[in-house]
Design an enzyme around this catalytic site. Structure first.
Site, PDB file in Angstrom:
ATOM      1  N   ASP A 129      -9.196 -24.769  16.321  1.00 30.32           N
ATOM      2  CA  ASP A 129      -7.994 -24.704  15.520  1.00 30.32           C
ATOM      3  C   ASP A 129      -6.964 -25.646  16.142  1.00 30.32           C
ATOM      4  O   ASP A 129      -7.032 -25.951  17.335  1.00 30.32           O
ATOM      5  CB  ASP A 129      -7.481 -23.253  15.510  1.00 30.32           C
ATOM      6  CG  ASP A 129      -6.250 -23.087  14.658  1.00 30.32           C
ATOM      7  OD1 ASP A 129      -6.185 -23.720  13.594  1.00 30.32           O
ATOM      8  OD2 ASP A 129      -5.354 -22.332  15.050  1.00 30.32           O
ATOM      9  N   ASP A 169      -6.613 -18.724  16.819  1.00 33.07           N
ATOM     10  CA  ASP A 169      -5.667 -17.686  17.215  1.00 33.07           C
ATOM     11  C   ASP A 169      -5.193 -16.834  16.050  1.00 33.07           C
ATOM     12  O   ASP A 169      -4.549 -15.812  16.260  1.00 33.07           O
ATOM     13  CB  ASP A 169      -4.452 -18.303  17.921  1.00 33.07           C
ATOM     14  CG  ASP A 169      -3.706 -19.303  17.035  1.00 33.07           C
ATOM     15  OD1 ASP A 169      -4.174 -19.546  15.897  1.00 33.07           O
ATOM     16  OD2 ASP A 169      -2.675 -19.831  17.475  1.00 33.07           O
ATOM     17  N   ASP A 201      -8.799 -17.192  11.389  1.00 32.08           N
ATOM     18  CA  ASP A 201      -9.899 -17.722  12.208  1.00 32.08           C
ATOM     19  C   ASP A 201     -10.964 -16.669  12.509  1.00 32.08           C
ATOM     20  O   ASP A 201     -12.055 -17.009  12.967  1.00 32.08           O
ATOM     21  CB  ASP A 201      -9.358 -18.257  13.545  1.00 32.08           C
ATOM     22  CG  ASP A 201      -8.371 -19.393  13.364  1.00 32.08           C
ATOM     23  OD1 ASP A 201      -8.662 -20.287  12.557  1.00 32.08           O
ATOM     24  OD2 ASP A 201      -7.320 -19.375  14.007  1.00 32.08           O
TER      25      ASP A 201
END
Length: 903
Positions: free
Chosen positions: A338, A639, A643
């Protein structure tokens, strides 16, 4: 009045593309009165509570029973049954204890999916403010139903998916859902049907947080039907993958089980039918063969190696949630990361200042007011540049954010991230917030609203002078400016070009301007905001990469790992960050493009694309699956709750422990307590060290088991007496496993462990080179053990003395082999090999002590039928041990000449 039409929404309406009035009509509700209590009860009965479904759990007894469903466990249980039948209760107890310890570890680690769902569920708001029957009520958020009118205010958590009806300066933080760094401005205008979640500005989604402003919205989805509920469903549907280690161990267990059964049957048939050995004698020989061949200490050693790796990682800010995940890191071939909060700081930073005379680069990242300014490589002193000071003053005064020190000495932002970046910029320019606010206090203001896209503040300087500062979208502010304070004709097109250049670099651009007001002005109105401002400059802001992320990405690439960035942010921003990180960012793939590709086409694209933008949870799942279908071993970092499904689907999920959500942490295998991508590179190195040590343990245990089995096979097929009994073999296996094999768990990493490419996921646990070493050392063990056994018998020694010598030869052979195996191919005569692992030296001394007790202590002589050995026998054992040591070193020298450095 509320409509009389029955409530009959579409099965799956695209609420973001529906006008607000049509949404109200479709939901059969009036925006002013809301639902009646009766309607709310009816819909609650129809659609259920606004909560995520409880995960279906397996009972504890079933979970415990399934821990024993493993081929290697079956082999161990069989070994325990054999040793129990031989009335060797101590060794049987050791084997059973190993089985129970492994089962307990698996039982405790079970339930990852259920915990992830609980964490997602916790993101839902607990209370909601609604309008029912024309009156305002505070209710439990679980009681919300489609059609409820919900009121939002600053700081509130959105309790359900809402179609916004009215907004006032509404900004919603959606980072946990979309990965976008900045709070999103909201409005009520419908957007395109195909708009991604991050572009649906007329919606407020459950679990997001109102950063600023107020709103009224109508509930369009609750519970499982919300975006968070849909993600929770994805998490529940994703199957937890077996790690490479568990897959390899399962395969190895099946292979060794088949091998032991086949060899046992062949030996029994040959001994009974060909050699005509008595049934009891050949049966005991086959039992000894099985006990010799079973690596009963292997599961315990693997567990210990993994546990030590876990401890080392914890000391380096990486918390392992499942032991096998330690080794998985060493096998990773692709890291999907990410962007926000992982590769970047999740702190907006001013990186470019466009003044009338020049463009300045700004150093420093985040909200720490440290850094400087450069113009074309030359340093610019912030306190002496008048144009920079004027812009910094506007950035400081036309600002509602505050920076403060936290308990740990860091800087914390209170307010909007964009304003925090401007405030930090002003502090870097040498301004003092308290002094400036006192010298030029704010008298009035026009707050930011999405309709006019600027913020204006009125100030005076205690000498009667009044002025207005303006901050906002460049295209809006430029239209209000008539000059730039440089005496030149105002060139709006040139400023527009500079703005587009910054935007093309992925930066968010803000414009700042100023105009003087008549003395004594104390109020500010929209009528005062006319085309009379002086443009102070433009500021480019971005969420910058972490300082260590660029180096960490480069280190991963040198180690043969590919890094891919998957984010919910815009493609231009993602490409700019990707380029700074050293990724292939020329043509980022967007979520819309991902949807247009079939699985085969996507598998081709993921091999050549490093940056993926505007990605939803489904897109991330497809990307992970596409990489895995190409044979890659995938680590996914993130986070946010968005996700969580991909974290669970990946071969190893890595969550951020500091700024990450509970949903991400519970779905992950590894949690980084410092939220630093660089920690992943260190964890990958430790994972490779762990796997190397597991292979070294195999390389140590299997040849010794092979030598013991070979001794028995040779005796049976040659019609000779067994050189060792089953009980003596168990002693050797147990005592060397808890000393020598254990020492390998503390072996430091070899030089160059991060300079070779990762192992192929399809690579077997026992490679050809490793199998060759096992066969070679097994043969040496058979030769030296049988040699000592026959030598003692030839001297007229008793069978007990010959067997005692054979057992000690096995132990000495394993002792010297420990120093062979501590490095795959490097010479054992180097100082590093001899002294690099103090545990190996101490364990060697412990083993010698145990073996002396085994040989000379009367109780042990009684149990294991051993006798004392004379000096001559010990001399032969030591000479043969040294010869075996040199023979293995010779084989390693051949491998070095062939440039084979790993097994």
């Amino acid at each position: 009045m509320k409509p009389e039409a029955p409530f009959a929404p579409d099965a799956g309406p695209r609420w973001h593309a529906v006008p607000a009035g049509q949404a109200l009509q479709q939901l059969a509700v009036d925006a002013t009165c809301g639902l009646s209590d009766a309607q709310a009860r009816e819909r609650l009965a129809q659609y259920g509570p606004n909560a995520l479904a409880q995960a279906r759990r397996r009972g504890p007894w079933l979970r415990l029973a399934l821990q024993f469903h493993n081929p290697l466990i079956y082999v161990l249980l069989a070994a325990g049954a054999v040793t129990f039948a031989l009335e060797d209760y101590v060794d049987a107890g050791v084997i059973v204890a190993v089985v129970l310890i492994n089962a307990a570890i698996g039982f405790v680690q079970e339930g990852k999916a259920e915990k992830a769902l609980e964490a997602v569920r916790a993101m839902l708001a607990s209370h909601a403010t609604v309008v029912r029957g024309g009156e305002r009520h505070e209710i439990d958020a679980a009681e919300l139903v489609p059609g409820d009118i919900v009121l939002l205010e600053s700081g509130a958590k959105v309790p359900a998916d809402l179609r916004l009806l009215r907004v006032k300066n509404l900004r919603v933080s959606e980072a946990a859902l979309t990965g976008e760094s900045l709070p999103v401005d909201k409005h009520t205008t419908p957007v395109a049907d195909t708009a991604a979640i991050g572009d649906r500005r007329c919606m407020a989604y459950s679990g997001t947080v109102v950063g600023f402003g107020q709103a009224r919205g109508v509930v369009v989805a609750t519970g499982q039907a919300t975006e968070i509920g849909r993600i929770g469903t994805l998490v529940g549907e994703v199957q937890t993958l077996a790690t490479p280690l568990t897959r390899r161990l399962d395969q190895f267990a099946r292979q060794i089980t088949g091998f032991i059964l086949a060899m046992g049957a062949l030996t029994f048939a040959y001994g009974h039918l060909v050699r005509e050995m008595p049934l009891l004698e050949i049966f005991l020989a086959v039992v000894g063969l099985a006990v010799a061949a079973i690596p009963e200490g292997l599961p315990a050693i693997v567990t210990i190696v993994l546990a030590i790796g876990t401890r080392v990682m914890a000391q380096n800010c990486a918390i392992i949630r499942r032991l096998p995940a330690v080794e998985t890191l060493g096998s990773v071939t692709v890291i999907c990361s990410d962007k926000t909060g992982t590769l970047t700081k999740n702190e907006m930073t001013a990186v470019r200042i466009m003044l009338p005379a020049c463009t300045l680069a700004v150093s420093g990242a985040g909200y720490v007011p440290e850094g400087g300014f450069q113009c074309e490589g030359a340093a610019v002193e912030g306190g002496r540049d008048a144009a920079l000071q004027a812009l910094a003053q506007a950035a400081l005064l036309c600002n509602d954010a505050r920076l403060k020190h936290d308990a740990g000495g860091g800087w914390q932002l209170v307010g909007d991230p964009t304003e925090g970046a401007l405030l930090t910029l002003a502090l870097k320019a040498g301004l003092d917030a308290a002094e400036m606010s006192a010298a030029t206090p704010r008298v009035d203001e026009i707050p930011f609203e999405s309709e006019h896209r600027f913020m204006a503040t009125l100030h005076h300087d205690h000498a009667g002078h009044a002025f207005v500062l303006l901050k906002g979208a460049p295209e809006r502010v430029l239209g209000l400016c008539v000059d730039a304070g440089d005496g030149e004709t105002f060139d709006a097109a040139a400023w527009q070009a500079r703005m587009e250049e910054a935007a093309g670099a992925g930066q968010r651009v803000l414009a700042l301007a100023r105009c003087d007001m008549p003395a004594g002005t104390t109020a500010l109105s929209m009528g005062d905001i006319t085309a009379r401002f002086t443009l102070l400059g433009l500021v480019g802001l971005i969420d910058p990469p972490r300082e260590a992320a660029v180096d960490a990405v480069a280190q991963c690439q040198r180690a043969g790992l590919r890094v891919k960035m998957i984010t919910g942010d815009h493609a231009v921003t993602a490409a700019a960050i990707g380029a700074q990180l050293g990724l292939q960012a020329g043509s980022p793939l967007t979520g819309e493009a991902i949807e247009a590709l079939d699985d085969a086409a996507l598998r081709q694209r993921v091999q050549h694309t490093d940056v993926f933008a505007r990605a939803s949870p489904e897109h991330k799942l497809r990307l992970v699956a596409a990489l895995q279908a190409e044979g890659e071993l995938v680590a996914m970092t993130g986070d946010g709750v968005n996700d969580a499904p991909a974290l669970k689907a990946a071969d190893i999920g890595v969550a951020m422990g500091h700024k990450g959500t509970d949903a991400a942490r519970e779905a992950a295998d590894l949690v980084l307590t410092d939220d630093n991508f660089a920690t992943i590179a260190r964890a990958v190195r430790e994972g490779r060290v762990v796997f190397d040590n597991i292979k070294k343990s195999l390389l140590f245990i299997l040849p010794t088991n092979g030598g013991e089995a070979g001794v028995i096979l040779l005796a049976v097929f040659a019609g000779l007496a067994l050189p060792v009994t089953a009980g003596q073999i168990l002693w050797v296996n147990m005592i060397t496993a808890v000393t020598l094999a254990l020492a390998l768990a503390f072996e430091p990493g070899e030089a160059g462990v991060m300079r070779h490419p990762p192992r192929r996921p399809s690579e077997p646990l026992i490679t050809r080179v490793l199998a060759g070493r096992i066969a070679y050392v097994s043969l040496l063990m058979v030769l030296v053990t049988f040699g000592v056994f026959e030598w003692v018998l030839m001297r007229g020694g008793s069978l007990e003395a010959a067997r005692t010598a054979a057992v000690n030869m096995l132990v000495v052979g394993e002792l010297v082999y420990l120093f062979n195996v501590r490095h795959f191919t490097a010479s054992a005569f180097s100082r590093e090999i001899l002294t690099g692992n103090p545990v190996a030296l101490w364990m060697s001394l412990v083993l010698i002590g145990f073996q002396l007790v085994f040989t000379y202590a009367p109780p042990m002589q009684q149990v294991f039928q051993t006798v004392a050995l004379d000096a001559a026998t010990w001399g032969v054992i030591l000479v043969l041990g040294a010869a075996k040591f040199l023979a293995v070193e010779a084989e390693k020298a051949v491998l070095r000449r062939l440039n084979i450095r790993s097994m």
